[in-house]
Enzyme design. Structure first.
Site, PDB file in Angstrom:
ATOM      1  N   HIS A 171     -12.962  -4.918   3.907  1.00 36.45           N
ATOM      2  CA  HIS A 171     -11.287  -4.960   3.882  1.00 36.45           C
ATOM      3  C   HIS A 171     -10.953  -4.308   5.430  1.00 36.45           C
ATOM      4  O   HIS A 171     -10.164  -4.899   5.943  1.00 36.45           O
ATOM      5  CB  HIS A 171     -10.756  -4.550   2.881  1.00 36.45           C
ATOM      6  CG  HIS A 171      -9.067  -4.386   2.602  1.00 36.45           C
ATOM      7  ND1 HIS A 171      -8.326  -4.244   1.654  1.00 36.45           N
ATOM      8  CD2 HIS A 171      -8.145  -4.655   3.723  1.00 36.45           C
ATOM      9  CE1 HIS A 171      -7.263  -4.184   1.760  1.00 36.45           C
ATOM     10  NE2 HIS A 171      -6.929  -4.345   3.045  1.00 36.45           N
TER      11      HIS A 171
ATOM     12  N   GLU B 248     -20.099  10.660  20.292  1.00 33.43           N
ATOM     13  CA  GLU B 248     -18.640  11.102  20.103  1.00 33.43           C
ATOM     14  C   GLU B 248     -18.347  11.197  18.642  1.00 33.43           C
ATOM     15  O   GLU B 248     -17.188  12.134  18.177  1.00 33.43           O
ATOM     16  CB  GLU B 248     -17.819  10.300  20.914  1.00 33.43           C
ATOM     17  CG  GLU B 248     -16.405  10.631  20.959  1.00 33.43           C
ATOM     18  CD  GLU B 248     -16.050  12.065  22.064  1.00 33.43           C
ATOM     19  OE1 GLU B 248     -17.255  12.547  22.417  1.00 33.43           O
ATOM     20  OE2 GLU B 248     -14.969  12.637  21.915  1.00 33.43           O
TER      21      GLU B 248
ATOM     22  N   GLU C  30       1.034  -1.388   0.019  1.00 35.76           N
ATOM     23  CA  GLU C  30       0.056  -0.049   0.121  1.00 35.76           C
ATOM     24  C   GLU C  30       0.823   1.187   0.086  1.00 35.76           C
ATOM     25  O   GLU C  30       0.454   2.310   0.311  1.00 35.76           O
ATOM     26  CB  GLU C  30      -1.022   0.197   1.244  1.00 35.76           C
ATOM     27  CG  GLU C  30      -2.034  -1.140   1.630  1.00 35.76           C
ATOM     28  CD  GLU C  30      -3.018  -1.330   0.266  1.00 35.76           C
ATOM     29  OE1 GLU C  30      -3.308  -0.207  -0.395  1.00 35.76           O
ATOM     30  OE2 GLU C  30      -3.894  -2.213   0.412  1.00 35.76           O
TER      31      GLU C  30
ATOM     32  N   HIS D 220      -7.264  -3.426   9.939  1.00 37.12           N
ATOM     33  CA  HIS D 220      -8.306  -4.583   9.351  1.00 37.12           C
ATOM     34  C   HIS D 220      -9.295  -4.518  10.790  1.00 37.12           C
ATOM     35  O   HIS D 220      -9.278  -5.504  11.377  1.00 37.12           O
ATOM     36  CB  HIS D 220      -7.748  -5.987   9.296  1.00 37.12           C
ATOM     37  CG  HIS D 220      -7.069  -5.865   7.868  1.00 37.12           C
ATOM     38  ND1 HIS D 220      -6.463  -7.124   7.292  1.00 37.12           N
ATOM     39  CD2 HIS D 220      -6.816  -4.787   7.003  1.00 37.12           C
ATOM     40  CE1 HIS D 220      -5.739  -6.868   6.263  1.00 37.12           C
ATOM     41  NE2 HIS D 220      -6.001  -5.422   5.864  1.00 37.12           N
TER      42      HIS D 220
ATOM     43  N   HIS E 269      -3.436   2.038   8.065  1.00 33.46           N
ATOM     44  CA  HIS E 269      -4.487   0.976   7.640  1.00 33.46           C
ATOM     45  C   HIS E 269      -4.708  -0.116   8.540  1.00 33.46           C
ATOM     46  O   HIS E 269      -3.660  -0.667   8.875  1.00 33.46           O
ATOM     47  CB  HIS E 269      -4.100   0.670   6.226  1.00 33.46           C
ATOM     48  CG  HIS E 269      -4.922  -0.558   5.793  1.00 33.46           C
ATOM     49  ND1 HIS E 269      -6.280  -0.479   5.729  1.00 33.46           N
ATOM     50  CD2 HIS E 269      -4.403  -1.690   5.217  1.00 33.46           C
ATOM     51  CE1 HIS E 269      -6.568  -1.734   5.279  1.00 33.46           C
ATOM     52  NE2 HIS E 269      -5.341  -2.460   5.040  1.00 33.46           N
TER      53      HIS E 269
HETATM   54  O1  2HA Z   1      -0.594  -5.130   4.370  1.00 24.51           O
HETATM   55  O2  2HA Z   1      -3.550  -4.732   4.632  1.00 24.51           O
HETATM   56  O3  2HA Z   1      -4.117  -3.986   2.346  1.00 24.51           O
HETATM   57  C1  2HA Z   1      -1.536  -6.046   3.898  1.00 24.51           C
HETATM   58  C2  2HA Z   1      -2.764  -5.107   3.709  1.00 24.51           C
HETATM   59  C3  2HA Z   1      -2.978  -4.852   2.363  1.00 24.51           C
HETATM   60 ZN    ZN Z   2      -5.283  -4.457   4.257  1.00 19.76          ZN
END
Ligand code: 2HA
Ligand code: ZN
Length: 263
Positions: A199, A158, A104, A130, A128
């Site tokens: 995702h 909030e 990414e 998950h 980022h």
């Molecule tokens: O690092 O999360 O989106 C792996 C991921 C790709």
């Molecule tokens: Zn990811």
């Protein structure tokens, strides 16, 4: 390190899921100068980022487990330098044993460029995760910024305080693809966070605490919404924060909300 430990404890980073970067400032560069040893080989970017010409960025490595950052930083992440045109990068520190920046990388660089163009030059962290409740909720509601923002604002008071400009949301796209990078950056010109359907979520912020805080608030309100919905037999909960109440919060705290998301 602190962010990675906390986020892993919450189950946001299974295996090599998620990635993190930090755009170094002048003081960092002075402090780190003795450690930086630029490689000779440059790697071209698919999309140039002239806004980041000459910048140094600390980035997690491709395939790295964020849970290991505290134990093995030079394998788990590294520092890259961009060339004078923002068209290519080379490694300056870390990425030991031929590790490479996260898939990414281009999304992160584009997010910094977007923040700089939007006048948010203080934003130095892109993150980022998950986040499980975000992913679960993304299987239930339409992937639109308005649907996501209103659902979260109306679930937990909030929300509008932490993300008054609302959050972005995208339909499913291939992870690490230029299309995902492009679409994310378009939304992140306005919003500090963007949901990736089925995702996870990406955020930009001034520091690690703020980046973690935005995602934590989105994740928590998504979890509360899911719980309330389940307790209500799967139907939309009946007692949500009203538009009038949302406006009252903004007035009290001097916030300028994204009017497009209020009725
Ligand atoms: O690092 O999360 O989106 C792996 C991921 C790709
Ligand atoms: Zn990811």
């Amino acid at each position: 390190t602190r962010l990675c430990v906390d986020a892993c404890a919450r189950g946001w980073h299974e295996a090599n899921g998620g990635n993190l970067s930090y755009r170094l400032d002048e003081d960092d560069l002075v402090a780190l100068a003795p450690l930086l040893e630029p490689e000779s080989q440059w790697h071209g970017l698919k999309r140039a980022v002239p806004e980041l010409a000459g910048a140094h960025v600390l980035m997690s490595a491709s395939g790295a487990y964020l849970s290991n950052v505290a134990y093995d930083p030079s394998h788990i992440c590294g520092i890259i330098q961009l060339d004078a045109c923002g068209e290519s990068w080379r490694a300056c520190w870390g990425f030991a044993d031929d590790a490479r920046p996260s898939s990414e990388l281009e999304t992160h660089l584009a997010a910094y460029a977007t923040a700089l163009r939007a006048g948010d030059g203080a934003d130095r962290v892109v993150y980022h995760a998950h986040a499980p409740h975000v992913i679960a909720l993304s299987t239930l509601i339409e992937p639109s910024p308005r649907a996501w923002t209103r659902t979260l604002w109306r679930t937990m008071t909030e929300g509008i305080v932490v993300f008054p400009q609302g959050i972005g949301a995208l339909p499913w796209m291939v992870p690490g693809s230029p299309e995902l990078a492009e679409a994310t950056c378009e939304l992140m010109a306005v919003h500090r966070a963007c949901v990736w359907t089925q995702h996870g979520i990406m955020a930009r912020a001034a520091g690690f605490d703020e980046a973690f805080g935005i995602i934590d608030t989105v994740e928590k309100s998504a979890g509360i919404h899911l719980g309330a919905r389940a307790a209500n037999g799967g139907a939309e909960p009946r007692h949500l924060v009203s538009d009038e109440q949302l406006r009252a919060i903004c007035e009290r705290y001097g916030l300028t909300p994204n009017e497009g998301f209020l009725d």
